[in-house]
Design a protein around this motif. Sequence first.
Motif, short mmCIF file in Angstrom:
data_model
loop_
_atom_site.label_atom_id
_atom_site.label_comp_id
_atom_site.label_asym_id
_atom_site.label_seq_id
_atom_site.Cartn_x
_atom_site.Cartn_y
_atom_site.Cartn_z
N GLY A 37 54.91 8.93 1.92
CA GLY A 37 56.27 9.47 2.39
C GLY A 37 56.23 9.59 3.85
O GLY A 37 56.95 9.55 4.74
N ARG A 38 55.06 8.96 4.49
CA ARG A 38 54.93 8.75 5.86
C ARG A 38 55.13 7.47 6.44
O ARG A 38 54.24 6.42 6.38
CB ARG A 38 53.47 9.46 6.44
N LYS A 39 56.27 7.24 7.05
CA LYS A 39 56.68 5.88 7.53
C LYS A 39 55.95 5.26 8.74
O LYS A 39 55.99 4.19 9.03
CB LYS A 39 58.43 5.69 7.58
N ASP A 40 55.09 6.16 9.43
CA ASP A 40 54.24 6.00 10.61
C ASP A 40 53.05 5.57 10.14
O ASP A 40 52.15 5.63 10.89
CB ASP A 40 54.27 6.96 11.37
N TRP A 41 52.73 5.65 8.75
CA TRP A 41 51.54 4.98 7.93
C TRP A 41 51.80 3.81 7.05
O TRP A 41 51.80 3.93 5.84
CB TRP A 41 50.84 6.33 7.50
N PRO A 42 51.82 2.64 7.70
CA PRO A 42 52.19 1.49 7.06
C PRO A 42 50.96 1.12 6.05
O PRO A 42 49.93 1.19 6.44
CB PRO A 42 52.53 0.41 7.99
N VAL A 43 51.22 0.51 4.90
CA VAL A 43 50.30 -0.02 3.72
C VAL A 43 50.73 -1.48 3.39
O VAL A 43 51.74 -1.71 3.44
CB VAL A 43 50.29 1.03 2.78
N VAL A 44 49.46 -2.17 2.88
CA VAL A 44 49.73 -3.32 2.35
C VAL A 44 49.20 -2.93 0.81
O VAL A 44 48.50 -2.07 0.66
CB VAL A 44 49.06 -4.39 2.86
N VAL A 45 49.34 -4.01 -0.14
CA VAL A 45 48.85 -3.70 -1.57
C VAL A 45 47.73 -4.79 -1.50
O VAL A 45 47.93 -5.82 -1.56
CB VAL A 45 49.73 -3.67 -2.66
N ILE A 46 46.54 -4.44 -2.01
CA ILE A 46 45.34 -5.31 -2.15
C ILE A 46 44.95 -5.27 -3.46
O ILE A 46 44.69 -4.16 -4.15
CB ILE A 46 44.30 -4.89 -1.43
N THR A 47 45.08 -6.39 -4.26
CA THR A 47 44.55 -6.56 -5.72
C THR A 47 43.08 -7.12 -5.47
O THR A 47 42.83 -8.28 -4.94
CB THR A 47 45.30 -7.72 -6.36
N SER A 48 42.00 -6.42 -6.13
CA SER A 48 40.69 -6.94 -6.32
C SER A 48 40.42 -7.07 -7.80
O SER A 48 41.02 -6.37 -8.60
CB SER A 48 39.63 -6.06 -5.43
N VAL A 49 39.36 -7.76 -7.98
CA VAL A 49 38.56 -8.06 -9.28
C VAL A 49 37.40 -7.00 -9.66
O VAL A 49 36.64 -6.81 -8.60
CB VAL A 49 38.19 -9.44 -9.45
N GLN A 96 43.63 -10.53 -3.31
CA GLN A 96 45.01 -10.61 -3.10
C GLN A 96 45.60 -9.56 -2.33
O GLN A 96 45.69 -8.50 -2.49
CB GLN A 96 45.95 -10.85 -4.65
N LEU A 97 46.36 -9.77 -1.30
CA LEU A 97 47.00 -9.04 -0.29
C LEU A 97 48.49 -9.27 -0.21
O LEU A 97 48.91 -10.42 -0.28
CB LEU A 97 46.39 -9.09 1.06
N GLN A 98 49.42 -8.13 -0.59
CA GLN A 98 50.61 -8.13 -0.14
C GLN A 98 51.06 -7.53 0.85
O GLN A 98 50.88 -6.32 1.07
CB GLN A 98 51.52 -7.81 -1.59
N ASP A 99 51.70 -8.02 1.71
CA ASP A 99 52.16 -7.54 3.13
C ASP A 99 53.91 -7.85 3.03
O ASP A 99 54.01 -9.05 3.65
CB ASP A 99 51.58 -8.03 4.21
N GLY A 100 54.75 -7.21 2.31
CA GLY A 100 56.15 -7.90 2.22
C GLY A 100 56.17 -8.53 1.05
O GLY A 100 55.50 -8.13 0.07
#
Length: 154
Positions: A37-49, A96-100
């Motif tokens: 919920g903290r918009k000052d803490w941005p994330v990306v989603v990383i998929t690993s095996v 795999q990295l998703q940024d957007g």
Amino acid sequence: MTDLLEGEYQPSTQQWVRDNVELYESTGGKEGWYLRGRKDWPVVVITSVGAKSGKLRKNPVMRVEHDGAYLAVASKGGAPEHPVWYRNFLVNPVVQLQDGPEPALYRARLIEDQAEYDEWWQRAVEVYEPYADYKPKAEAAGRTIPLFVLEPVD
């Protein structure tokens, strides 16, 4: 273009991680791009095996980006042990990295050079100040927080 990671997805055992990943992916990063919920803490989603299971694991990770490379901080809140994905990155470094909206493949490289480590650590703390508190906790437990640079796979 390189194919994205394929395989069976095994969701996290932690509800907040599952929720964050699902929201991020279902909206193409328009929602869920921040931590708890903290918009000052941005994330990306990383998929690993998974190192043992071979299954796909997804985690929201703080968005620390510099010149097209990203950083994955294996802090686990300063716990005495590394997060599970640490071993995944060592055994299967293509992630795999998703940024957007569009995910892409990256190769994870553990930082071993101290000057490079210090430079990326400073960037990480600028994005997410709690890392500064995690470091002494981890060191008190005899652990240095590993840092991985994620560089695009051509």
